[in-house]
Write a protein that holds these residues in place. Structure first.
Motif, PDB file in Angstrom:
ATOM      1  N   GLU A 218      26.602  39.076  43.404  1.00  0.00           N
ATOM      2  CA  GLU A 218      27.991  40.248  42.894  1.00  0.00           C
ATOM      3  C   GLU A 218      27.169  40.741  42.091  1.00  0.00           C
ATOM      4  N   THR A 219      27.349  42.176  42.682  1.00  0.00           N
ATOM      5  CA  THR A 219      27.744  43.300  40.821  1.00  0.00           C
ATOM      6  C   THR A 219      28.433  44.290  41.282  1.00  0.00           C
ATOM      7  N   GLN A 220      29.035  44.355  39.576  1.00  0.00           N
ATOM      8  CA  GLN A 220      30.270  45.430  39.904  1.00  0.00           C
ATOM      9  C   GLN A 220      29.959  46.318  39.939  1.00  0.00           C
ATOM     10  N   TYR A 221      30.866  47.605  40.034  1.00  0.00           N
ATOM     11  CA  TYR A 221      31.014  48.370  39.944  1.00  0.00           C
ATOM     12  C   TYR A 221      32.286  49.636  39.355  1.00  0.00           C
TER      13      TYR A 221
ATOM     14  N   HIS B 180      35.963  46.108  49.182  1.00  0.00           N
ATOM     15  CA  HIS B 180      35.622  45.188  47.716  1.00  0.00           C
ATOM     16  C   HIS B 180      36.566  43.851  47.387  1.00  0.00           C
TER      17      HIS B 180
ATOM     18  N   TYR C 213      30.345  34.648  42.685  1.00  0.00           N
ATOM     19  CA  TYR C 213      31.589  35.526  41.700  1.00  0.00           C
ATOM     20  C   TYR C 213      30.938  35.509  40.274  1.00  0.00           C
TER      21      TYR C 213
ATOM     22  N   SER D  14      35.196  46.799  40.564  1.00  0.00           N
ATOM     23  CA  SER D  14      35.260  45.885  41.334  1.00  0.00           C
ATOM     24  C   SER D  14      33.681  45.489  42.684  1.00  0.00           C
ATOM     25  N   SER D  15      34.274  44.365  43.199  1.00  0.00           N
ATOM     26  CA  SER D  15      32.363  43.785  43.762  1.00  0.00           C
ATOM     27  C   SER D  15      32.592  43.240  44.876  1.00  0.00           C
TER      28      SER D  15
END
Lengths: 115, 114
Positions: free
Chosen positions: A102-105, A29, B99, A94-95
């Motif tokens: 985009e997907t954030q974890y 990421h 993003y 992070s992504s």
């Protein structure tokens, strides 16, 4: 696959002391975020990195907060000196882009208490 | 700038009952929408997301959400709640494309009673 790792999980300090939080993102990421979550609120963005470059730090209180992401992997967020109002949970996420989306974890967060 | 409203700060439901958590957003273009769940002392886990296409989105743990452009809403639903669903739920809106700058709501705390 390991998730986002953060340490420490909890930190108690006295005001005016420095404190640092560490984050290890998901492997591969390139984008990393630091958020602050105050009690009873949703997360608020502090800073976003793409690789080692801070591309959005508009909401980072630069008089006392600093961050770095050397080598574009791990990141450290520092507060110096800490104030009572900095008590919050600091979340790292992070992504990566997949198919243009985009997907954030998120990591588990560091809970900071400033006395 | 985008914003998210979660009008219910706290909801209590009985185990086995249906659930609907409300979310309204404000954004000038087509939004990217998310629901996250946060258990005590844990980070946020993504339940589901909407980018485009079918307005009814299926997620993990039996959750679904429906995007209604005319109402600027993205409500989260589950037909039968389990005690383990007790947690805080956050709706979030992101900017379109690539993003994102994601804005979170203040969250809805779900309590499940036997």
């Amino acid at each position: 696959e390991a998730g986002v790792v953060q340490s420490p999980r909890y930190k108690i300090i006295e005001k005016k002391q420095p404190v640092a939080f560490w984050c290890n993102p998901i492997s591969g990421h390139n984008t990393l975020y630091w958020y602050r979550q105050n009690l009873g609120q949703g997360p608020e963005l502090l800073i976003r990195y793409e690789n080692e470059e801070a591309v959005d730090d508009s909401q980072l209180p630069k008089d006392r907060f600093s961050a770095e992401r050397l080598k574009g992997v791990d990141s450290t967020l520092k507060i110096q000196p800490a104030e009572l109002g900095d008590s919050a949970v600091y979340l790292c996420a992070s992504s990566t882009l997949a198919g243009g989306m985009e997907t954030q974890y998120f990591g588990p967060g560091t809970r900071l208490l400033v006395l | 700038a985008q914003s998210v409203t979660q009008p219910d700060i706290h909801i209590t439901v009985s185990e086995g009952a249906s659930l609907e958590l409300r979310c309204n957003y404000s954004y000038g273009a087509t939004p990217y929408l998310f629901w996250y769940v946060q258990s005590p002392g844990q980070g946020l886990q993504l339940l589901l997301k909407y980018f485009s296409g079918d307005t009814l989105v299926q997620g993990i743990k039996g959750f679904e959400a429906e995007f209604k452009r005319s109402q600027s809403s993205f409500n989260l639903r589950k037909p039968s709640v389990h005690w383990s669903d007790a947690a805080e739920y956050f709706c979030a809106v992101g900017t379109s494309g690539g993003y994102q700058k994601v804005t979170f709501g203040i969250g809805t705390k779900l309590q499940v009673i036997p």
